[in-house]
Write a protein that holds these residues in place. Sequence first.
Motif, PDB file in Angstrom:
ATOM      1  N   ALA A 259      58.725 -28.509 -21.765  1.00 41.70           N
ATOM      2  CA  ALA A 259      56.517 -29.363 -21.921  1.00 41.70           C
ATOM      3  C   ALA A 259      55.914 -28.333 -22.585  1.00 41.70           C
ATOM      4  CB  ALA A 259      55.657 -29.901 -20.450  1.00 41.70           C
TER       5      ALA A 259
ATOM      6  N   SER B 149      53.954 -28.718 -26.123  1.00 36.79           N
ATOM      7  CA  SER B 149      52.297 -29.094 -26.051  1.00 36.79           C
ATOM      8  C   SER B 149      52.300 -27.820 -26.998  1.00 36.79           C
ATOM      9  CB  SER B 149      52.251 -29.253 -24.620  1.00 36.79           C
ATOM     10  OG  SER B 149      52.287 -27.888 -24.304  1.00 36.79           O
TER      11      SER B 149
ATOM     12  N   THR C  62      50.096 -28.697 -30.465  1.00 37.66           N
ATOM     13  CA  THR C  62      48.170 -29.293 -30.169  1.00 37.66           C
ATOM     14  C   THR C  62      48.229 -28.310 -32.029  1.00 37.66           C
ATOM     15  OG1 THR C  62      48.234 -28.990 -28.492  1.00 37.66           O
ATOM     16  CG2 THR C  62      46.403 -27.957 -29.420  1.00 37.66           C
TER      17      THR C  62
ATOM     18  N   LEU D 113      50.367 -25.553 -19.309  1.00 36.64           N
ATOM     19  CA  LEU D 113      49.806 -26.961 -19.726  1.00 36.64           C
ATOM     20  C   LEU D 113      48.806 -27.467 -19.864  1.00 36.64           C
ATOM     21  CD1 LEU D 113      53.222 -28.704 -18.790  1.00 36.64           C
ATOM     22  CD2 LEU D 113      52.128 -27.892 -20.754  1.00 36.64           C
TER      23      LEU D 113
ATOM     24  N   LEU E  91      46.178 -28.214 -22.620  1.00 34.16           N
ATOM     25  CA  LEU E  91      45.389 -29.227 -22.725  1.00 34.16           C
ATOM     26  C   LEU E  91      44.725 -29.577 -22.273  1.00 34.16           C
ATOM     27  CD1 LEU E  91      48.905 -31.244 -21.651  1.00 34.16           C
ATOM     28  CD2 LEU E  91      47.968 -30.498 -23.827  1.00 34.16           C
TER      29      LEU E  91
END
Length: 490
Positions: free
Chosen positions: A124, A128, A132, A427, A431
């Motif tokens: 992940a 991500s 991004t 993360l 995020l």
Amino acid sequence: MSATAIWIGVAVYLLIAVTVAWLSRDESTNGRGVSMSGYFLGARRFGGFVSALSYSATTYSAFMMLGLAGLTYTAGVGAFGFEIVYFVGVSLVAVFGPRFWRVGRAYDFITPSEMLGHRYESRAVAASTALTNCLFLIPYAAVQLAGVGYLLAGMSNGAISFTTGTVFATVVALVFSYIAGMRSVMWTDALQAAFMLVSATAVAWLVVHHLGGPAAMFDQLAAVQGNVLTVPGPGFFSFATFLGLTLPWFFFSLSNPQVSQRLFMPKSLSALRRMLIGFLCFGLVYTLVSVTWGFGALLTLPGLPKADLATPSLLASDIIPPLLAEVVMIGILAAAISTIDSIMLTLSSMLSRDVYAHAAGHRDDVRQLRFGKWVLAVIAVLALMFAELQLNLIAVLSVAASTGLAVVVPAIIGAFFWRRGTAAGALASILGGSAVVLTMFATGMRPLGLSAGVWVLPVSIVLFVVVSLCTRAPRAVADEFMARACQNKQ
């Protein structure tokens, strides 16, 4: 300058560049021994000289001769200080470059996002980071396309449209990328970097000579309304604005994956060191030249409708001989294209390696590479669509992209220097930081009067540290990763 003369010069450039790109092909890129490392990293076999020129061409793109010159035209000497902050930030490569290189060799990493995914034991995190980067880098690629559009339109006095310029740059970038992947990009970059440094310096000398020499030029600048030799000068650079632009720019060499991925490519640590030294020498000269262009345009062509037209208008003026102007125009065009194809290759490698491979369960290079080549065209079309919006001030838009990319900086630093960092922390910072940046840009929010460029790093750092302390770290992987990063093996 006539459109015919421009297209003749461009045709000569293309003939030379495509020949160089074609000759750069080898067994790792031409289908007989295809590999992700060969196509996207040039099989990790580049020497220091080629790496330095390519690193320079990719970093100093349309932003410099168009964006930094335009920012100097608008904001005065503060633009020089802004760029010097980035220049100082390149010192981070001295600390992180050898570590990137060592772990890249040890684990056969193709992308920086793959490196983070391994360090934090999380697919992940890798996915991500890749997504991004796409979110913020595609607009940055669009800035380069817009630079080509402004350049060709300005040089031809509108005979070549903005859209024609952007479409042309997109097609050429795709051709270079498809011929031999990163090998063709690196070799054409090296050619372009040497070409544009020499020609751009010649133009700067002519401009200064036209204005009566350095002393006379600075005397004239001191008399300009708003005093462009002081900060804030014309008023663009308040302290808050300067801070918001320069903080993300300082971390450019780590946060921008098309740059950090190149730390995997040199054939040895000594080649990596030569790359850094060569880049610093190139960058200092190029920065001084770009600022000189901006000041020269301000004195000779005041009142332009767009600051980003400073360079095209200067080259189209009577000060610059037409042949030299065309040579420089091609150099700027080539620099912009080098950044575009580097971004497209980096993003396609991340999407194929860190998103597609995990989602579809394909770990073999052939399928990943096939997907990566297909997605190149998709990235190019998205960048072209964004470029057609013709948003103003290339320099500011470039920094806005770097603001979003800065959300990965805490995870990168933590990967090498903090064993306690976790996947959940990475993360949260990536995020959560991205959400804050997007919200602030969308709504115009400026808490305490400070922009997203100031808030992005504190928010991402706090999220990374707090969430990591509340979750369990992969200590064994972290210890092995950090030990390999510090080995002195060549």
